[in-house]
Design a protein around this motif. Sequence first.
Motif, mmCIF file in Angstrom:
data_model
loop_
_atom_site.group_PDB
_atom_site.id
_atom_site.type_symbol
_atom_site.label_atom_id
_atom_site.label_comp_id
_atom_site.label_asym_id
_atom_site.label_seq_id
_atom_site.Cartn_x
_atom_site.Cartn_y
_atom_site.Cartn_z
ATOM 1 N N THR A 144 24.121 24.903 89.591
ATOM 2 C CA THR A 144 23.306 24.434 88.473
ATOM 3 C C THR A 144 24.174 23.631 87.514
ATOM 4 O O THR A 144 25.388 23.826 87.456
ATOM 5 C CB THR A 144 22.667 25.609 87.711
ATOM 6 N N CYS A 145 23.542 22.749 86.754
ATOM 7 C CA CYS A 145 24.282 21.885 85.830
ATOM 8 C C CYS A 145 23.503 21.735 84.536
ATOM 9 O O CYS A 145 22.353 21.284 84.539
ATOM 10 C CB CYS A 145 24.519 20.514 86.475
ATOM 11 N N PHE A 146 24.115 22.129 83.416
ATOM 12 C CA PHE A 146 23.493 22.039 82.101
ATOM 13 C C PHE A 146 24.245 21.003 81.261
ATOM 14 O O PHE A 146 25.467 21.085 81.124
ATOM 15 C CB PHE A 146 23.529 23.394 81.396
ATOM 16 N N VAL A 147 23.501 20.055 80.685
ATOM 17 C CA VAL A 147 24.114 18.979 79.900
ATOM 18 C C VAL A 147 23.457 18.916 78.527
ATOM 19 O O VAL A 147 22.254 18.675 78.411
ATOM 20 C CB VAL A 147 23.975 17.615 80.596
ATOM 21 N N ASN A 148 24.256 19.138 77.487
ATOM 22 C CA ASN A 148 23.805 18.984 76.098
ATOM 23 C C ASN A 148 24.218 17.593 75.613
ATOM 24 O O ASN A 148 25.397 17.262 75.598
ATOM 25 C CB ASN A 148 24.440 20.072 75.237
ATOM 26 N N LEU A 149 23.229 16.782 75.251
ATOM 27 C CA LEU A 149 23.524 15.403 74.869
ATOM 28 C C LEU A 149 22.668 15.006 73.671
ATOM 29 O O LEU A 149 21.444 15.075 73.727
ATOM 30 C CB LEU A 149 23.245 14.472 76.047
ATOM 31 N N GLY A 150 23.326 14.618 72.577
ATOM 32 C CA GLY A 150 22.607 14.210 71.378
ATOM 33 C C GLY A 150 22.309 12.726 71.358
ATOM 34 O O GLY A 150 22.864 11.950 72.130
ATOM 35 N N ASP A 151 21.428 12.337 70.448
ATOM 36 C CA ASP A 151 20.977 10.948 70.356
ATOM 37 C C ASP A 151 21.654 10.228 69.193
ATOM 38 O O ASP A 151 22.400 10.820 68.408
ATOM 39 C CB ASP A 151 19.455 10.908 70.202
ATOM 40 N N THR A 152 21.379 8.932 69.076
ATOM 41 C CA THR A 152 21.970 8.073 68.056
ATOM 42 C C THR A 152 20.898 7.148 67.492
ATOM 43 O O THR A 152 20.040 6.673 68.244
ATOM 44 C CB THR A 152 23.106 7.220 68.659
ATOM 45 N N TYR A 153 20.964 6.897 66.197
ATOM 46 C CA TYR A 153 20.102 5.877 65.591
ATOM 47 C C TYR A 153 20.820 4.535 65.653
ATOM 48 O O TYR A 153 21.972 4.414 65.237
ATOM 49 C CB TYR A 153 19.771 6.227 64.138
ATOM 50 N N TYR A 154 20.145 3.547 66.206
ATOM 51 C CA TYR A 154 20.777 2.257 66.428
ATOM 52 C C TYR A 154 21.084 1.562 65.102
ATOM 53 O O TYR A 154 20.199 1.387 64.261
ATOM 54 C CB TYR A 154 19.877 1.361 67.276
ATOM 55 N N GLY A 155 22.344 1.189 64.930
ATOM 56 C CA GLY A 155 22.758 0.486 63.719
ATOM 57 C C GLY A 155 22.937 1.363 62.512
ATOM 58 O O GLY A 155 23.380 0.896 61.468
ATOM 59 N N GLY A 156 22.576 2.632 62.600
ATOM 60 C CA GLY A 156 22.741 3.519 61.455
ATOM 61 C C GLY A 156 21.750 3.277 60.347
ATOM 62 O O GLY A 156 21.748 3.976 59.349
ATOM 63 N N GLY A 157 20.884 2.257 60.504
ATOM 64 C CA GLY A 157 19.846 2.007 59.520
ATOM 65 C C GLY A 157 20.334 1.388 58.229
ATOM 66 O O GLY A 157 19.636 1.386 57.229
ATOM 67 N N ARG A 158 21.558 0.806 58.223
ATOM 68 C CA ARG A 158 22.103 0.327 56.950
ATOM 69 C C ARG A 158 22.212 -1.189 56.880
ATOM 70 O O ARG A 158 22.327 -1.750 55.804
ATOM 71 C CB ARG A 158 23.492 0.931 56.711
ATOM 72 N N ASN A 159 22.177 -1.858 58.038
ATOM 73 C CA ASN A 159 22.374 -3.304 58.038
ATOM 74 C C ASN A 159 21.243 -3.995 58.780
ATOM 75 O O ASN A 159 20.421 -3.371 59.435
ATOM 76 C CB ASN A 159 23.717 -3.664 58.682
ATOM 77 N N SER A 160 21.215 -5.295 58.721
ATOM 78 C CA SER A 160 20.132 -6.061 59.317
ATOM 79 C C SER A 160 20.257 -6.163 60.824
ATOM 80 O O SER A 160 19.307 -6.476 61.511
ATOM 81 C CB SER A 160 20.118 -7.484 58.734
ATOM 82 N N GLY A 161 21.474 -5.917 61.343
ATOM 83 C CA GLY A 161 21.673 -5.995 62.789
ATOM 84 C C GLY A 161 22.265 -7.312 63.230
ATOM 85 O O GLY A 161 22.524 -7.500 64.408
ATOM 86 N N ASN A 162 22.532 -8.235 62.319
ATOM 87 C CA ASN A 162 23.086 -9.525 62.694
ATOM 88 C C ASN A 162 24.599 -9.492 62.828
ATOM 89 O O ASN A 162 25.185 -10.319 63.502
ATOM 90 C CB ASN A 162 22.693 -10.578 61.636
ATOM 91 N N THR A 163 25.238 -8.527 62.168
ATOM 92 C CA THR A 163 26.688 -8.448 62.235
ATOM 93 C C THR A 163 27.138 -7.893 63.576
ATOM 94 O O THR A 163 26.421 -7.142 64.216
ATOM 95 C CB THR A 163 27.238 -7.555 61.107
#
Length: 322
Positions: free
Chosen positions: A74-93
């Motif tokens: 058996t194989c158990f994998v704990n994996l968390g998620d991420t918010y893209y860009g951290g929500g602080r910038n416009s995404g152009n940088t």
Amino acid sequence: MEIINKILQGDSLTILKTLPSDSVDCCISSPPYWNLRDYGVEGQLGLEPTFKEYIIKLCDIYDEVRRVLKPTGTCFVNLGDTYYGGGRNSGNTQNNPCKQDTNSASQVQVKWNKELPNKCLCQIPFRFSIEMIDNRGWILRNDLIWHKANPMPASARDRFTVDHEPIFMFVKSGKYSFDADKVRVKQKKFVNNPNDRPKPLNEGSSFESGASAKKGGFDSYRGKNGRVYNPLGRNMRTVHKCSSEPFKGAHFATYPKRLIKPYILAGCPDGGIVLDPFIGSGTTAEVALRSGRNFIGIELNPKYIEMAEKRIMPFINHIFNQ
């Protein structure tokens, strides 16, 4: 194997390729999450410029895990998620920090290519699980939920605070080792009032889970509502509420010992071998040893190996001195 109850230093993929096939009973791990932390060691997983590259690298590692796992493993994998860009910038940088909500204070600066709208949840755990079952040959038996009783506070005011992480239970074949009786939850109304226990059924009746009434040598019981109960308790559910446990000396989040103990008890036979290819501070090793199992650990960072060995050495010495 000479590597039993040892932590092997190096890259997980490289070390796994040296292990014999069909040699371990269970794998329990929490890989580095994408773009959450810089662990300060060359070759670390998690700082890839795209989450797609991260998922491919991670699944390549679990290809080797699948090879070294026994057919009954058996194989158990704990994996968390991420918010893209951290929500602080416009995404152009091209130098935008990404962060995981469960630890907003820890961020890393990476160069990344635009894949999602800013502030969007990446869904990395589920992209990973789909890749594992679509292209890597794994069978997904459960998507478990770690419900954190003490979640990291979030500063965001335009969404809810995340207090859970997924844990996937994979197997490599349809017939595998799993002992649900070792982690059953007691039926409180039978435990609190023994005189009110229903009468045992005859052999051949069925448990709530569908197993035979005499499984493990125990009778099953029928309650006043007509339902059939296992005297060992009901089958463990998929939402596991458990507080995080800080480990002294570790700046990173470790999963709690209480969280993974049922996975080891149910998913690894007594005396079996538990593998953790990202062993970190040694939580998996400690729980395995406490539960009468052996372990094999892999860790890239020598500082964490030193930390983990100090933690587990008393248990290893106790085993050899018995």
